[in-house]
Write a protein that holds these residues in place. Structure first.
Motif, PDB file in Angstrom:
ATOM      1  N   THR A 551       6.360  57.240  26.805  1.00 59.31           N
ATOM      2  CA  THR A 551       6.394  56.016  26.009  1.00 59.31           C
ATOM      3  C   THR A 551       6.621  54.804  26.901  1.00 59.31           C
ATOM      4  N   ARG A 552       5.820  53.792  26.709  1.00 59.93           N
ATOM      5  CA  ARG A 552       6.042  52.522  27.412  1.00 59.93           C
ATOM      6  C   ARG A 552       7.120  51.743  26.668  1.00 59.93           C
ATOM      7  N   ALA A 553       7.951  51.049  27.413  1.00 61.13           N
ATOM      8  CA  ALA A 553       9.040  50.292  26.807  1.00 61.13           C
ATOM      9  C   ALA A 553       9.179  48.958  27.518  1.00 61.13           C
ATOM     10  N   GLU A 554       9.684  47.980  26.787  1.00 59.05           N
ATOM     11  CA  GLU A 554       9.885  46.644  27.346  1.00 59.05           C
ATOM     12  C   GLU A 554      11.302  46.175  27.082  1.00 59.05           C
ATOM     13  N   LEU A 555      11.830  45.426  28.031  1.00 59.21           N
ATOM     14  CA  LEU A 555      13.134  44.800  27.865  1.00 59.21           C
ATOM     15  C   LEU A 555      12.978  43.491  27.095  1.00 59.21           C
ATOM     16  N   ARG A 556      14.066  43.053  26.525  1.00 58.79           N
ATOM     17  CA  ARG A 556      14.042  41.747  25.862  1.00 58.79           C
ATOM     18  C   ARG A 556      13.936  40.643  26.916  1.00 58.79           C
ATOM     19  N   PRO A 557      13.295  39.541  26.565  1.00 58.00           N
ATOM     20  CA  PRO A 557      13.222  38.425  27.520  1.00 58.00           C
ATOM     21  C   PRO A 557      14.620  37.996  27.963  1.00 58.00           C
ATOM     22  N   GLY A 558      14.776  37.791  29.260  1.00 62.79           N
ATOM     23  CA  GLY A 558      16.050  37.350  29.795  1.00 62.79           C
ATOM     24  C   GLY A 558      17.055  38.448  30.048  1.00 62.79           C
ATOM     25  N   SER A 559      16.660  39.692  29.877  1.00 63.77           N
ATOM     26  CA  SER A 559      17.590  40.798  30.099  1.00 63.77           C
ATOM     27  C   SER A 559      18.038  40.837  31.550  1.00 63.77           C
ATOM     28  N   ALA A 560      19.315  41.166  31.744  1.00 63.97           N
ATOM     29  CA  ALA A 560      19.858  41.295  33.094  1.00 63.97           C
ATOM     30  C   ALA A 560      19.283  42.491  33.836  1.00 63.97           C
ATOM     31  N   LEU A 561      18.608  43.369  33.113  1.00 65.80           N
ATOM     32  CA  LEU A 561      18.046  44.579  33.720  1.00 65.80           C
ATOM     33  C   LEU A 561      16.612  44.400  34.189  1.00 65.80           C
ATOM     34  N   THR A 562      16.081  43.191  34.069  1.00 66.67           N
ATOM     35  CA  THR A 562      14.652  42.961  34.261  1.00 66.67           C
ATOM     36  C   THR A 562      14.132  43.456  35.606  1.00 66.67           C
ATOM     37  N   ASP A 563      14.873  43.303  36.676  1.00 73.23           N
ATOM     38  CA  ASP A 563      14.364  43.640  38.003  1.00 73.23           C
ATOM     39  C   ASP A 563      14.691  45.064  38.433  1.00 73.23           C
ATOM     40  N   ALA A 564      15.319  45.854  37.559  1.00 72.15           N
ATOM     41  CA  ALA A 564      15.697  47.218  37.950  1.00 72.15           C
ATOM     42  C   ALA A 564      14.447  48.082  38.108  1.00 72.15           C
ATOM     43  N   PRO A 565      14.292  48.784  39.237  1.00 76.51           N
ATOM     44  CA  PRO A 565      13.120  49.659  39.399  1.00 76.51           C
ATOM     45  C   PRO A 565      13.164  50.888  38.507  1.00 76.51           C
ATOM     46  N   TRP A 566      14.366  51.365  38.184  1.00 75.52           N
ATOM     47  CA  TRP A 566      14.528  52.526  37.306  1.00 75.52           C
ATOM     48  C   TRP A 566      15.583  52.204  36.252  1.00 75.52           C
ATOM     49  N   LEU A 567      15.384  52.744  35.049  1.00 74.58           N
ATOM     50  CA  LEU A 567      16.361  52.611  33.971  1.00 74.58           C
ATOM     51  C   LEU A 567      16.653  53.973  33.367  1.00 74.58           C
ATOM     52  N   ALA A 568      17.874  54.115  32.885  1.00 68.82           N
ATOM     53  CA  ALA A 568      18.205  55.216  31.981  1.00 68.82           C
ATOM     54  C   ALA A 568      18.345  54.572  30.602  1.00 68.82           C
ATOM     55  N   VAL A 569      17.387  54.823  29.713  1.00 72.34           N
ATOM     56  CA  VAL A 569      17.344  54.169  28.409  1.00 72.34           C
ATOM     57  C   VAL A 569      18.197  54.963  27.430  1.00 72.34           C
ATOM     58  N   ALA A 570      19.255  54.339  26.931  1.00 68.98           N
ATOM     59  CA  ALA A 570      20.160  55.012  26.000  1.00 68.98           C
ATOM     60  C   ALA A 570      19.741  54.817  24.550  1.00 68.98           C
ATOM     61  N   ALA A 571      19.158  53.686  24.247  1.00 68.74           N
ATOM     62  CA  ALA A 571      18.729  53.411  22.866  1.00 68.74           C
ATOM     63  C   ALA A 571      17.465  52.577  22.907  1.00 68.74           C
ATOM     64  N   ALA A 572      16.510  52.939  22.059  1.00 74.31           N
ATOM     65  CA  ALA A 572      15.249  52.212  21.974  1.00 74.31           C
ATOM     66  C   ALA A 572      14.688  52.381  20.575  1.00 74.31           C
ATOM     67  N   ASP A 573      13.878  51.440  20.173  1.00 74.43           N
ATOM     68  CA  ASP A 573      13.159  51.594  18.920  1.00 74.43           C
ATOM     69  C   ASP A 573      11.729  51.131  19.130  1.00 74.43           C
ATOM     70  N   ARG A 574      10.931  51.285  18.116  1.00 74.29           N
ATOM     71  CA  ARG A 574       9.536  50.862  18.203  1.00 74.29           C
ATOM     72  C   ARG A 574       9.288  49.845  17.106  1.00 74.29           C
ATOM     73  N   PRO A 575       9.117  48.561  17.465  1.00 75.06           N
ATOM     74  CA  PRO A 575       8.884  47.546  16.440  1.00 75.06           C
ATOM     75  C   PRO A 575       7.643  47.858  15.624  1.00 75.06           C
ATOM     76  N   VAL A 576       7.657  47.388  14.387  1.00 72.10           N
ATOM     77  CA  VAL A 576       6.537  47.634  13.481  1.00 72.10           C
ATOM     78  C   VAL A 576       5.246  47.083  14.079  1.00 72.10           C
ATOM     79  N   GLY A 577       4.233  47.921  14.127  1.00 71.29           N
ATOM     80  CA  GLY A 577       2.934  47.503  14.620  1.00 71.29           C
ATOM     81  C   GLY A 577       2.794  47.512  16.120  1.00 71.29           C
ATOM     82  N   ALA A 578       3.869  47.831  16.845  1.00 69.60           N
ATOM     83  CA  ALA A 578       3.811  47.831  18.308  1.00 69.60           C
ATOM     84  C   ALA A 578       3.488  49.221  18.819  1.00 69.60           C
ATOM     85  N   GLY A 579       2.742  49.275  19.918  1.00 68.31           N
ATOM     86  CA  GLY A 579       2.419  50.555  20.519  1.00 68.31           C
ATOM     87  C   GLY A 579       3.412  50.970  21.575  1.00 68.31           C
TER      88      GLY A 579
END
Length: 850
Positions: A551-579
């Motif tokens: 699954t592809r995932a995106e951070l919110r604009p302005g997130s402090a994690l933006t430049d991290a090369p790797w993430l451990a994603v603890a919580a995510a959702d899929r907005p309506v209509g988004a792939g």
């Protein structure tokens, strides 16, 4: 005994003799009692001999356990019963919820959450010392309640037939529950006599239906206006039902300045707020609540209910490994429960924020959680119980096969069950006893030796109840905020941390050895990666992240994690209509931590794929769907090459081959014959050619290594292999679908088979003089479509019936063209005229010269 005799006059008392008879006979019963009848408070006390006459007690019952779906309901029910006895909770009535136990040596009635009872059953299947169990509010169909009921049916059947069992609810599938409990009697109590008026209050303008977690702001504005209307039209407190915490906060913000107290009640609300709501008040109040206030407790002073008509239910996307809550229309059963809150103490009213015509279309009952939720925890409970596929459990609804397969995959990955048999391992037993989702239990036990007991407990406590959105999406920052915080969430987090620290001590941290290869990376990232290994994610193009689950995932604009090369994603959702998914909570990690935590997802091998219009051969390392490294492959396996070329043919079509004019015409002729005569003439569509590639494209395909090799394969020569050579039918190809037809002038004109329905014969009109019938092919089955051309070769007429054209259409064509082409013959009667390819003069010269 109960000091207040008025408390004995609850409607459920009339049902006690029948209930006692059922429990002293078959030993189980379904109790249907509408809201306000006292089923939650009077029935347990009566069965235990603590409420009034001894005749109300059930013989042999000294200790009763009441299972409630929520902590707030368990605490409230216990405190209410203790008050009725003139005592404090912890004397003859106590309660146990996760992280809090208030019982004493003389406790006869204990109220617990269904989750606590599940843990207790796994430790002590006999429930030693317990004489009766009441599963309250079973209509809500929580997974823990369904599981508890199934386990207790097993206990009664195999170990303790004398154990009494009651399934109680105000609105439920009584027949279904009776069947689950072994054809138990159904005992009904009459409802409270206080009438509740229904006021239909739909929005004036249409609102968008709920989708995902989204609720139309216009509906929330309307709900706030209905609350204000109810305050103006009715006396008493107002209880307003909303789907979630966010909606409660929005409506609360629109009720400022009303001059009444506005309280917010939900599962995350501080205990002090919950207690204040249940204690009542001298002034007027508006209580904004989620479904926690539907049942099991009475909010004093409420005379009016405002029902938004919405609820939240769990949903799981097995393909993406994402679980979330979804906003749905509340069921009819939930609507009755909510309305009943207005009539608990006196006459009341319910304002329903939808049209009366919509009410009959609502679902009768809420969706059973077993049908829609992540079943990993349930599957572990079933495996620990000795029934890995849950096939032997007495469940109202069986678990869906796909969800159980996904759950078993999770349990196998964390080492909780045996991959072949599905039976629980020793490690799985330890994970189950922690009282967490198996993922979080694995993270707790495996991370403790690496990051420290306290640190592991603190991070897992953060993951077990997602922190408030204002804490941000950086798990490390949320951890620091919780440590500093003085809000209700921080208080619950500290209590859960203490519980988990105790669980680690009890487990002896014996399960940590599986993760001893982990090292490096931040503490919070290590814990999150262990909990959700399939969600470790690598930064890819455009700043997005690709998780190991694909699954592809995106951070919110302005997130402090933006430049991290790797993430451990603890919580995510899929907005309506988004792939793609949206990251809600994550921690930065390094590649070593990602590789170690998700080691089970690692794979490496040779890969030959069609990419960028040609064959690409590489040796690739993957972590799930995440590509770690790749290097060119000089001598790939021919089988992989062949599969890669086939992928290219499927992707770009057989146009990759060499198609001469003759090859294309052969394909079109074969398509025509297959369309009109069928077998044995072959289907030469793209799908059919791919399906029979072994028959027509070998051995040329096996010798190919790249796109250019495909371009040198003569497609026409290969197609010859599909002709029906057996029986000699292929020899009739030119007879049935000739390349050319001889016309009356003697010319041999090429047929165009581009349209397999009807081939086209394009010929100059004068060359067809004298021919009365349209030419036919395919053994006379198909007339060709004749395109009659002018002397200049331009279309003049189209017909599939020459005789009709000579009679009816020719005259108009003659009138239009003979002036333009006077040198060519335009006889009055073309059906009897001599055909010609020449002008009149040239034809005369030919005739004169012989």
């Amino acid at each position: 005994m109960i000091p207040d005799a008025a408390a004995l006059n609850l409607p459920v008392r009339e049902a006690l003799p029948a209930l006692r008879a059922a429990l002293e006979g078959p030993g189980s019963a379904v109790l249907c009692a509408p809201p306000g009848t006292g089923k939650t408070t009077l029935v347990p006390l009566a069965l235990a001999g603590l409420a009034g006459p001894p005749d109300d007690a059930c013989a042999g019952v000294r200790r009763v356990v009441v299972a409630e779906p929520r902590r707030i309901a368990a605490r409230a029910a216990a405190r209410r019963m203790a008050w009725l006895l003139g005592e404090k909770a912890g004397d003859r009535v106590g309660y146990t919820v996760r992280g809090e136990r208030v019982v004493g040596p003389h406790t006869r009635v204990e109220v617990v959450t269904t989750g606590v009872l599940l843990q207790r059953l796994q430790r002590d299947q006999e429930l030693a010392g317990v004489d009766a169990v009441i599963i309250d509010e079973c209509h809500e169909r929580h997974l823990d309640a369904d599981t508890v009921a199934a386990f207790l049916v097993d206990v009664r059947a195999a170990l303790r037939p004398e154990l009494r069992l009651v399934a109680a609810s105000a609105t439920t599938d009584a027949a279904g529950w009776a069947r689950v409990l072994g054809d138990a009697p159904v005992v009904e109590a009459r409802g409270v006599s206080h009438p509740v008026e229904v006021v239909w209050a739909p929005p004036a303008a249409p609102v968008r239906p709920p989708h995902g977690m989204r609720v139309d702001p216009a509906l929330l504005t309307h709900v706030a206006s209905v609350v204000r209307r109810a305050l103006a039209e009715r006396d008493g407190d107002v209880l307003c039902f909303l789907p979630g915490v966010g909606e409660i906060a929005r409506v609360a913000g629109q009720l400022d300045g009303l001059g009444v107290e506005v309280l917010q009640v939900h599962g995350r609300a501080p205990a002090a707020v919950q207690d204040a709501v249940l204690a009542g008040s001298a002034g007027r109040r508006v209580v904004l609540a989620t479904s926690v206030a539907e049942s099991s407790l009475t909010v004093p002073g409420v005379r009016v209910v405002v029902d938004s008509g919405l609820a939240r239910e769990p949903r799981v996307d097995h393909a993406r490994g994402l679980s979330a809550l979804a906003t749905v229309r509340a069921s009819q059963a939930a609507g009755r429960q909510r309305a009943g809150r207005a009539g608990r103490e006196a006459s009341g009213a319910v304002y329903r924020c939808w049209a009366e015509a919509e009410d009959g279309r609502l679902p009768r009952f809420p969706a059973p959680e077993i049908k829609v939720a992540d079943l990993s925890a349930f599957a572990l409970q079933a495996a620990c119980w000795g029934d890995p596929d849950a096939s032997g459990l007495a469940l109202l609804d069986p678990p869906p096969g796909g969800a159980m397969a996904a759950a078993r995959g999770v349990l196998t990955a964390v080492g909780a069950v045996d991959a072949e048999t599905g039976r629980v391992t020793e490690r799985g037993t330890r994970l189950a006893r922690v009282g967490l989702h198996p993922r979080l239990a694995r993270a707790l036990l495996d991370a403790a030796p690496l990051v420290g007991t306290r640190e592991a407990a603190e991070i897992v406590a953060l993951l077990s109840e997602e922190p408030p959105r204002e804490y941000g999406d950086d798990l490390g920052a949320a951890w620091r905020a919780a440590r500093r915080g003085g809000d209700g969430y921080a208080g619950r987090w500290r209590a859960e941390t203490r519980r988990l620290t105790g669980a680690l001590t009890a487990a002896g941290r014996q399960a940590g050895g599986r993760a001893d290869s982990l090292g490096g990376g931040a503490v919070e990232g290590t814990v999150a990666a262990l909990a959700f290994p399939e969600r470790v994610a690598r930064r890819v193009d455009g700043g997005a992240y690709l998780m190991a689950n694909g699954t592809r995932a995106e951070l919110r604009p302005g997130s402090a994690l933006t430049d991290a090369p790797w993430l451990a994603v603890a919580a995510a959702d899929r907005p309506v209509g988004a792939g793609h998914a949206r990251v809600l909570l994550a921690a930065a990690v390094d590649e070593d931590v990602a590789r170690s935590a998700a080691a089970a997802l690692y794979r490496a091998g040779d890969e030959v794929a069609w990419s960028g219009g040609d064959l690409v051969a590489r040796h690739v390392e993957y972590l799930g769907a995440v590509e770690l490294s790749a290097r060119p492959l000089r001598d790939p396996d021919p089988r992989l090459v062949r599969e890669g070329l086939l992928s290219g043919l499927r992707e770009e079509g057989t146009e990759l081959l060499k198609w001469s004019r003759g090859a294309r015409e052969l394909r079109e002729r074969l398509a025509f014959l297959h369309r009109h005569l069928g077998a044995p003439w072959p289907d030469v569509s793209e799908d059919a050619l791919h399906a029979r590639v072994d028959e027509w494209l070998e051995p040329e395909l096996s010798r190919a290594r790249r796109r250019s090799d495909l371009g040198r394969i003569d497609a026409g020569q290969c197609l010859q292999r599909l002709l029906p050579w057996a029986g000699g039918r292929a020899a009739r190809l030119d007879e049935l679908a000739p390349e050319r037809l001889e016309v009356p002038s003697g010319s041999r004109v090429r047929l165009d088979y581009a349209d397999p329905e009807r081939p086209v014969l394009a010929v100059k009109l004068q060359e067809m003089f004298g021919l009365a019938e349209t030419p036919r092919i395919a053994d006379g089955a198909v007339p060709v479509q004749v395109h009659l051309l002018s002397p200049a070769g331009r279309p003049a007429a189209v017909t599939a019936d020459l005789a009709s054209f000579w009679r009816e259409g020719y005259r108009a064509v003659r009138a239009e063209l003979r002036g333009r082409y006077p040198k060519h013959p335009w006889p009055e009667d073309p059906a009897t005229a001599a055909p010609t390819r020449h002008t009149k003069a040239r034809q005369a010269l030919r005739d004169a010269g012989g």
